[in-house]
Motif scaffolding. Sequence first.
Motif, short mmCIF file in Angstrom:
data_model
loop_
_atom_site.label_atom_id
_atom_site.label_comp_id
_atom_site.label_asym_id
_atom_site.label_seq_id
_atom_site.Cartn_x
_atom_site.Cartn_y
_atom_site.Cartn_z
N GLU A 118 25.10 -27.02 -69.88
CA GLU A 118 25.05 -27.05 -68.31
C GLU A 118 23.67 -27.50 -67.89
N SER A 172 24.80 -32.10 -60.67
CA SER A 172 24.08 -32.92 -61.73
C SER A 172 25.54 -33.56 -62.60
N LEU A 173 25.27 -34.68 -63.22
CA LEU A 173 26.13 -35.31 -64.28
C LEU A 173 26.83 -34.26 -65.18
N LEU A 174 25.75 -33.45 -65.46
CA LEU A 174 26.28 -32.41 -66.62
C LEU A 174 27.00 -31.35 -66.04
N HIS A 175 26.96 -31.01 -64.71
CA HIS A 175 27.75 -29.90 -64.10
C HIS A 175 29.28 -30.15 -64.54
N VAL A 176 30.02 -29.10 -64.82
CA VAL A 176 31.34 -29.24 -64.99
C VAL A 176 32.27 -29.99 -63.98
N SER A 177 31.74 -29.80 -62.73
CA SER A 177 32.61 -30.59 -61.68
C SER A 177 32.70 -32.18 -61.94
N GLN A 178 31.39 -32.60 -62.67
CA GLN A 178 31.20 -34.01 -62.96
C GLN A 178 31.90 -34.56 -64.17
N SER A 179 31.36 -33.71 -65.31
CA SER A 179 31.60 -33.84 -66.55
C SER A 179 33.14 -33.64 -66.96
N ARG A 180 33.73 -32.62 -66.53
CA ARG A 180 35.17 -32.27 -66.74
C ARG A 180 36.01 -31.92 -65.46
N HIS A 203 34.71 -23.46 -73.16
CA HIS A 203 33.64 -23.97 -72.62
C HIS A 203 32.58 -22.74 -72.12
#
Length: 549
Positions: A118, A172-180, A203
Amino acid sequence: MVTDSASLSRRTWLASAGVTWVSLSGCVNVPLTLPSTPTHDTAVVSSGDQPPPAPREFRAAWVATVANIDWPSRKGLSSAAQQDEMRGLLDRAVALKLNAIILQVRPCADAIYPSELEPWSEYLSGVQGQAPVPFYDPLALWITEAHARGLELHAWFNPFRARLGEGKSPPSLLHVSQSRPQWVKAYGNQLWMDPGEPAAAAHSLAVVLEVLKRYDVDGIHLDDYFYPYPISQGDDAKTELDFPDQNTWQRFVDGGGQMARDDWRRSNVDALVRRLNTSIHQAKPWVRFGISPFGIGRPDLRPADIQGFSQYHKLYADVERWLQSGWLDYLVPQLYWPVDQKEQAFVPLLDYWHRQNTQGRHVWAGLFTSRVLVAPTPGVVGSKASWPPEEITRQIAAVRKQAPGTGHAHFSMVALLQNRQGLVDVLRADAYAVPALVPASPWLESDAPMAPHVTSTAPMGADGPRLIRLELPAGSKPAARWAVWLRYGDRWVFRVSAAPELTVAARRVPGSGIEGADGLSSIVVSAIGRAGQESPRKQLNMDRIELWP
């Protein structure tokens, strides 16, 4: 936990005093005994040839990072300023004789530590995904600084909350809203991971285990946010917006699931709690797993006069089941009401949670200390009514009377840091005159450390201090801290030491309340294990000077 304005308005019901009963916790812990005259640094606890048992009481404060409630005080502080604030908070905790800090490490599917899972929290830099500059690991430093002061550090996680409406920076691209994004649902102006999505729950479990395996935390802590608190929709304030989990619910039904939807939601939360309990203790058996739920129990089980919100029906949190199944090591119900209103009465609610504690785990009261407000400015309209500092001392006294040897936690640290309305002065003068150890958790580790070796130097000058060294025999379980009793004349003084070397006064300190205690005649020490178990004691008489080996 009160971590946003909507939550704050939810928790303004009041409470009253109630019944008397004996603690059902089943934990063998010594009630805290206060001296009639408060002392300065340490306190007289007993007289006699042998010292008394070590006083036991959980004394914690939550440190909330979300919305910069407690730490850091605002986004974008330099690394040096963040560290200065951290040390200031910890120093205040030590000055108050607290023994634990509950630090929010994952406020919104983000992290205050370097994580592979995260992004960095925006509450540090102001930008989600941005590391501190110059770089440091906040969680690692919090643990190091807390342990150096003899404080436990419990890592506090929000398992499903992904974003608050007040979040400002781009995700961030790593945030779950973006990655999943398939796991994430919008609910009002917030984002939530769907607890009915098994991969989302897995997760969150992985996030906890990442911290557990990398950091020397003393506890893993969840608060009351499982499914979100309901919000209203439309013009009708009584119409609640349902959580948008239709897809995962339908998948459950299509797969042959037979539970009603509410029961299915509760089963999703149950599954995470149970897996966390098992996984935490498999990785590190001594680490305690705790939950701080909303303070009112199920409507069909709570005392008849108690009214209010049902987390069982609205948050899908079957807290009574978790406690009765032994799926946690401690419960900190948020008893966020004063001691004077029948509908949410403090003492009957405390009684209720102890009666649910059939497995003999810890039950520690959550106190709404932040309702002691900074003195209002004259002429300011619309400010909340403040609690007097005495409300908090009344609640601490009620906990000690109803459930001796248990404990409490303050929400939150900022009220103590600011010494609102002299709150810290009131606590130091009375409620916290005596230091205390965290209650032991013998179901986690039954073995205690071995008795320590004790050596001492000669006094430094005629009335100078002595240096004491404590050392465990080879093969002993490690010590997390040390219990120390000092005998001056016919009185014993209790101290807790974080380090195996300490300095003790050869003669009594003027004004310490140790009347007639002229010289240090003996010292008794024991080692305290990671789960709180106490070793056999070792005594060293001061007429026998043993030099360092």
